[in-house]
Design a protein around this motif. Structure first.
Motif, mmCIF file in Angstrom:
data_model
loop_
_atom_site.group_PDB
_atom_site.id
_atom_site.type_symbol
_atom_site.label_atom_id
_atom_site.label_comp_id
_atom_site.label_asym_id
_atom_site.label_seq_id
_atom_site.Cartn_x
_atom_site.Cartn_y
_atom_site.Cartn_z
ATOM 1 N N LEU A 132 0.921 -1.262 -0.099
ATOM 2 C CA LEU A 132 0.180 0.189 0.091
ATOM 3 C C LEU A 132 0.725 1.243 0.033
ATOM 4 C CD1 LEU A 132 -2.635 -0.777 2.526
ATOM 5 C CD2 LEU A 132 -2.770 -1.181 0.098
ATOM 6 N N TYR A 133 0.336 2.228 -0.724
ATOM 7 C CA TYR A 133 1.218 3.668 -0.977
ATOM 8 C C TYR A 133 -0.040 4.617 -0.989
ATOM 9 C CZ TYR A 133 5.044 1.057 -2.229
ATOM 10 O OH TYR A 133 6.185 -0.036 -2.254
ATOM 11 N N ILE A 134 0.624 5.695 -0.296
ATOM 12 C CA ILE A 134 -0.481 7.049 -0.090
ATOM 13 C C ILE A 134 0.251 8.153 -1.191
ATOM 14 C CG2 ILE A 134 -1.048 8.961 1.394
ATOM 15 C CD1 ILE A 134 -2.690 6.938 2.108
ATOM 16 N N LEU A 135 -0.613 8.643 -1.880
ATOM 17 C CA LEU A 135 -0.270 9.802 -2.756
ATOM 18 C C LEU A 135 -1.224 10.897 -2.015
ATOM 19 C CD1 LEU A 135 1.028 11.448 -4.960
ATOM 20 C CD2 LEU A 135 -0.791 10.456 -6.367
ATOM 21 N N ILE A 136 -0.270 12.088 -1.654
ATOM 22 C CA ILE A 136 -0.934 13.279 -1.033
ATOM 23 C C ILE A 136 -0.778 14.329 -2.137
ATOM 24 C CG2 ILE A 136 -0.740 14.944 0.920
ATOM 25 C CD1 ILE A 136 0.798 12.805 2.596
ATOM 26 N N HIS A 137 -2.033 15.036 -2.268
ATOM 27 C CA HIS A 137 -1.953 15.757 -3.463
ATOM 28 C C HIS A 137 -3.194 16.835 -3.243
ATOM 29 C CE1 HIS A 137 -5.691 13.592 -5.028
ATOM 30 N NE2 HIS A 137 -4.988 12.613 -4.296
ATOM 31 N N PRO A 138 -3.085 18.231 -3.691
ATOM 32 C CA PRO A 138 -4.026 19.400 -3.599
ATOM 33 C C PRO A 138 -5.012 19.127 -4.640
ATOM 34 C CG PRO A 138 -2.227 20.458 -4.536
ATOM 35 C CD PRO A 138 -1.683 18.753 -4.331
ATOM 36 N N LEU A 139 -6.381 19.920 -4.416
ATOM 37 C CA LEU A 139 -7.172 20.368 -5.412
ATOM 38 C C LEU A 139 -6.977 21.964 -5.392
ATOM 39 C CD1 LEU A 139 -9.596 19.565 -7.117
ATOM 40 C CD2 LEU A 139 -11.234 20.123 -5.266
ATOM 41 N N MET A 140 -7.152 22.332 -6.833
ATOM 42 C CA MET A 140 -6.399 23.676 -6.931
ATOM 43 C C MET A 140 -8.076 24.630 -7.499
ATOM 44 S SD MET A 140 -3.446 24.315 -6.854
ATOM 45 C CE MET A 140 -2.935 25.525 -8.001
ATOM 46 N N LYS A 141 -8.169 25.933 -7.354
ATOM 47 C CA LYS A 141 -9.053 26.554 -7.823
ATOM 48 C C LYS A 141 -8.509 27.825 -8.315
ATOM 49 C CE LYS A 141 -12.154 29.127 -6.066
ATOM 50 N NZ LYS A 141 -13.333 29.617 -5.197
#
Length: 343
Positions: A132-141
């Motif tokens: 298992l791996y986690i990918l942390i990422h933003p949502l933009m506006k």
């Protein structure tokens, strides 16, 4: 005195995993990056740097995504590249779009060179898991006059044991922080227990940090902390870095045109995830090129900062860190961008 060290200055940012135990020492052995303008040829020209040998091996690769500013990747425990992203799409080890990741990004940047921010995504291995791996990422506006800003932080979970070992997402775009955040600066440090991970996420135009903890149960919001000065009052290119031994956290934010940029140095506690002893250093900018970027030497003593055409060195053990600044290199053509300490 000047301290000689090999630092790659790239127009991209690779995943940073600090204070790693032996079991994870190969997680960053392969770097992949690159973009092109080939509109009639399937795939994207890219480059690979493999640090598993000395000297590193470089090669070309045809891949499905362009990586320009946001560029995160991770290897398995043996040092084999298994995942990479540009913040908009995820690719697996065979340079194919990861299964079940079609809805990975739903913000305004829907195609092109990738998410336009330095340190805009971060892969981490799940503690006590081999798959298992986690990918942390933003949502933009879009928000004038700042342009694109992160309005929430999410994570996606990937199981590499599925799809014949090529992996697929099993949880996608799970909300972890709902706030307007600073641009990028996603980096991680190993917890003092040698198993878990700390991630500090700064709020935009604020001295507040969100403290995330990744443990065997998943990714959690572990608390908040306000400390030090507010760095800048606008959105700009920036970078954050932990020292290799995990005792320091440094972040820098650029300035507009000829205004000074700011850099903050903190002590970091790997047991609690808390910052202390904040020190702000103001540094006049030298050009209209790129904002400040950071790297710290393997012995965790020397801080390197690029600003436009120049690379500076600071001694983190000096009684007066600001006064220890030494110019170590001046570029003659292109300016510097993001830095990453090579394995």
């Amino acid at each position: 005195m000047k301290h000689s060290i090999l630092i790659f200055s790239l127009f991209c940012w690779m995943t940073t995993l600090t204070a790693q135990p032996e079991v994870d020492r190969n997680r960053d052995k392969v770097w992949i990056f690159g973009s092109d303008n080939s509109t009639n040829i399937p795939g994207v020209d890219g480059s690979i740097v493999d640090f598993s040998s000395d000297p590193p091996i470089t090669s070309y690769v045809n891949k499905p995504i362009e990586q320009y500013t946001t560029d995160a990747s991770i290897c398995d425990k043996q040092g084999n590249l298994i995942l990479y992203t540009n913040g908009l799409m995820i690719s697996n080890r065979n340079h194919q779009i990861l299964a079940n990741s079609e809805d990975f990004y739903s913000g305004p940047y829907v195609e092109g060179l990738g998410l336009p921010m330095c340190q805009g995504a971060l892969f981490l291995p799940m503690p006590e898991s081999d798959s298992l791996y986690i990918l942390i990422h933003p949502l933009m506006k879009f928000a004038e006059p700042l342009g694109g800003v992160p309005i929430r932080l999410q994570y996606t979970m990937i199981d590499m044991s599925r799809n014949g070992g090529d992996g697929e997402t099993i949880l996608i775009n799970h909300l972890i922080i709902n706030d307007t955040l600073d641009w990028g600066q996603l980096t991680a440090c190993r917890h003092a227990n040698g198993r878990d991970w700390w991630i500090l996420v700064p709020e935009l135009v604020s001295n507040r940090f969100y403290r995330l903890l990744l443990d065997p149960e998943g990714l959690h919001l572990n608390g908040e902390q306000r400390i030090g000065d507010v760095l800048g009052n606008f959105l700009t290119v920036s970078q954050a870095v932990f020292s290799p031994d995990g005792t320091r956290f440094v972040r820098a934010r650029g300035a507009l045109y000829n205004l000074p940029d700011t850099m903050a140095i903190y002590d970091f506690d790997r047991c609690t995830g808390l910052l202390s002893n904040s020190l702000t250093i103001i540094h006049p900018t030298d050009s209209l090129l790129t904002g400040p970027k950071l790297a710290i030497s393997p012995n965790s003593r020397y801080l390197y900062k690029t600003l436009g055409l120049y690379m500076w060195q600071y001694d983190l053990l000096a009684p007066d860190i600001a006064s220890s600044r030494v110019l170590v290199h001046t570029a003659t053509q292109q300016g510097f961008f993001a830095m990453q300490l090579a394995p």
